[in-house]
Motif scaffolding. Structure first.
Motif, short mmCIF file in Angstrom:
data_model
loop_
_atom_site.label_atom_id
_atom_site.label_comp_id
_atom_site.label_asym_id
_atom_site.label_seq_id
_atom_site.Cartn_x
_atom_site.Cartn_y
_atom_site.Cartn_z
N GLY A 185 0.80 -1.21 0.00
CA GLY A 185 0.00 0.00 0.00
C GLY A 185 0.84 1.26 0.00
O GLY A 185 0.52 2.24 -0.70
N ALA B 262 2.50 1.69 -3.42
CA ALA B 262 1.48 2.13 -4.38
C ALA B 262 1.16 3.61 -4.20
O ALA B 262 1.01 4.35 -5.18
N ALA C 155 -5.54 4.19 -12.24
CA ALA C 155 -5.05 3.21 -11.27
C ALA C 155 -5.66 3.40 -9.88
O ALA C 155 -5.97 2.42 -9.20
N LYS C 156 -5.84 4.64 -9.45
CA LYS C 156 -6.32 4.86 -8.08
C LYS C 156 -7.74 4.33 -7.87
O LYS C 156 -7.98 3.59 -6.91
N LEU D 257 -7.57 0.51 -7.84
CA LEU D 257 -7.02 -0.03 -6.60
C LEU D 257 -8.06 0.03 -5.48
O LEU D 257 -8.17 -0.90 -4.67
N GLU D 258 -8.83 1.09 -5.44
CA GLU D 258 -9.79 1.25 -4.35
C GLU D 258 -11.03 0.40 -4.54
O GLU D 258 -11.88 0.35 -3.64
N LEU E 234 -10.92 -2.66 -4.45
CA LEU E 234 -10.72 -3.71 -3.44
C LEU E 234 -11.44 -3.38 -2.14
O LEU E 234 -11.87 -4.28 -1.42
N ILE F 189 -4.88 -3.31 1.61
CA ILE F 189 -4.02 -2.54 0.70
C ILE F 189 -4.66 -1.21 0.29
O ILE F 189 -4.02 -0.15 0.40
N PRO F 190 -5.91 -1.17 -0.19
CA PRO F 190 -6.48 0.13 -0.56
C PRO F 190 -6.65 1.06 0.62
O PRO F 190 -6.60 2.29 0.47
N SER G 239 -3.13 2.43 1.16
CA SER G 239 -2.75 3.21 -0.01
C SER G 239 -3.48 4.54 -0.08
O SER G 239 -2.88 5.59 -0.33
N SER G 240 -4.79 4.52 0.14
CA SER G 240 -5.58 5.75 0.02
C SER G 240 -5.18 6.77 1.09
O SER G 240 -4.99 7.95 0.80
N ASP H 10 -1.63 8.04 0.41
CA ASP H 10 -1.61 8.92 -0.76
C ASP H 10 -2.08 10.32 -0.38
O ASP H 10 -1.47 11.33 -0.78
#
Length: 492
Positions: free
Chosen positions: A275, A278, A294-295, A298-299, A301, A356-357, A360-361, A364
């Motif tokens: 995450g 990413a 991609a974002k 990915l989200e 998930l 992971i999302p 990652s979110s 980010d």
């Protein structure tokens, strides 16, 4: 009248009140809105809200209070000898409700008339056959006392529903009439409407707080009952989890806590690096077109139900791990370390994919919050892009990233379906990730599943487990929010 259509009728009355109230206010000013104290919409809103809010509040209170009052009255009609031994009155009341609903369906579909319901004899009539025709299954013959209670329940429900409809409509029309009479050009409609809206906002905020307090208090009271029946030292310091519903259970939280933390640790080992990397790529290296594609992908998930992840763990990841670690000479590695598809590693891997999302979110957003001037300064001093990310951006975003990881950890600790289907049901201490273990959430589900006696420590322990889990996740959330807030204050 059904509740849905009653609510629709209330909305129609409120809409009519808005139109008529606005029209009356303009008429009192001779059609010139400049002579009004407030905008015309405030007068209409005042009439609409006066008709809608009191009636809806009365409807909600009535719907909550009526079932409890009816059940208290009907339950007093049931003889004590009708309640089975080692059972509660609620089981008999569930039969009463089921028969009452079946009688309603039979009347609606024409299998019985209202007069036949009043005169039906459960000893001579085939009530099971009649209710079976309308899709209501009964496990045993209906005794006369249950039938009489069901009749009373049905009659009180119909009477209460009729009284509710009349009372709510009268309240709506009364509020409509009073507010309509006040719709004059000198009436301070804006002040009244803004006070009502403010009260609604405060009520909405209070409901969330009161719900949380209610949940905590319910767990506290049941946990107190549990510790009145079971030793708190065994719960917190014992080493064995063995509920058997025979009075000699060993109910220690430590094996469950170990399994919970072990699975969460493996999940974070998967989710945090993937995450975070990413997030770094999307925020620092990806172009606008790649990021826009991609974002969201990915989200996606994050929108998959956890039961789907549980099936993925049970049917795909678990058998794949068994293929590598559990088939002896027939396996890929030629070892026999894993006996089944459920294990700590199975649940941890799938839970890590789910997180992971989440990581990652959050990461980010935190990385993007680092001021661009810090990047420009680093690049201006001759640093490369990767050096700027490693030595400037990540250190500046580190407090927020730590907060994101802690929030992900609290999410992992509270996960249920993945560990139910992927981790197994064995409470023990072990460092082998290929063995089955269980978690606190899994045990809460199992202890409260089925026909259990809520006065036994084997059932009440679920509330003690829930309270402990609540305190653990609350501590992680508070720590994460403190770190994130401190980070945000530094760069605001």
């Amino acid at each position: 009248m059904p509740t849905f259509w009653l609510v629709v009728l209330l909305c129609v009355i409120a809409a009519a009140g808005y139109v008529l109230g606005r029209r009356r206010a303009l008429a009192s000013a001779g059609g010139d809105p400049r002579l009004l104290h407030s905008l015309p919409s405030y007068y209409g809103s005042h009439v609409g809200l006066s008709a809608l809010i009191p009636s809806l509040a009365a409807l909600v209170i009535w719907l909550l209070a009526q079932p409890m009052l009816i059940e208290n009255r009907v339950s007093s009609m049931i003889p004590a000898d009708l309640v089975p031994e080692n059972a509660s009155l609620s089981l008999v009341m569930s039969d009463v409700r089921r028969v009452a609903e079946g009688l309603d369906l039979a009347v609606e579909q024409g299998a019985l008339s209202a007069r036949e319901v009043r005169e039906f004899d459960s000893e001579t009539g085939d009530l099971r056959g009649i209710l079976g025709e309308v899709g209501v299954a009964l496990g045993a013959d209906v005794r006369p006392e249950v039938l009489d209670a069901a009749r009373a329940y049905r009659g009180l429900s119909h009477t209460g529903r009729t009284a509710m409809t009349v009372a709510v409509l009268l309240l709506a029309l009364g509020g409509f009439g009073l507010a309509y009479r006040k719709s004059d050009k000198d009436f301070r409609a804006r002040n009244v409407v803004e006070r009502v809206v403010m009260a609604l906002l405060i009520l909405a905020a209070s409901l969330a707080i009161l719900t949380t307090i209610g949940i905590v208090l319910s767990m506290l009271f049941e946990t107190k009952n549990f510790f009145g029946l079971h030793s708190w030292t065994d719960f917190f310091f014992g080493t064995t989890w063995a509920p058997n519903f025979r009075g000699d259970s060993e109910l220690s939280i430590l094996p469950l806590l170990w399994g919970t933390l072990y699975i969460s640790f493996i999940a974070l080992l998967v989710a945090v690096p993937v995450g975070l990397f990413a997030a770094i790529y999307l925020s620092e290296y990806a172009g606008p077109a790649v990021r826009a594609f991609a974002k969201p992908l990915l989200e996606i998930l994050a929108g998959i139900p956890t039961i789907v992840y549980g099936l993925f763990a049970l049917l795909t990841v678990g058998p794949l791990l068994v293929r590598f670690f559990g088939q002896g000479e027939n396996g890929v590695l030629g070892v026999e370390w894993m006996s089944g598809a459920t294990s700590v590693l199975t649940a941890g891997l799938v839970m890590g994919i789910m997180l992971i999302p989440f990581v990652s979110s959050l990461s980010d957003d935190i990385i993007n919050a680092v001021p661009q001037s810090m990047r420009d300064g680093s690049l201006g001093l001759g640093a490369t892009k990767s050096e700027t990310v490693r030595q400037v951006v990540l250190p500046a975003a580190l407090p927020g990233i730590v907060g994101a990881v802690l929030l992900a950890a609290s999410r992992a600790i509270g996960e249920t379906m993945i560990v139910v289907m992927g981790a197994g049901a064995i409470a023990k201490f072990s460092l082998n990730p290929l063995e089955s273990m269980t978690t606190i959430t899994t045990r809460i589900v199992s202890q409260l599943t089925g026909d259990t006696d809520f006065a036994s420590p084997e059932t009440l322990v679920a509330f003690a487990l829930g309270l402990t889990l609540f305190v653990l996740t609350l501590g992680l959330n508070v720590l994460a929010l403190y770190i994130v807030r401190k980070y945000r204050e530094q760069y605001d």
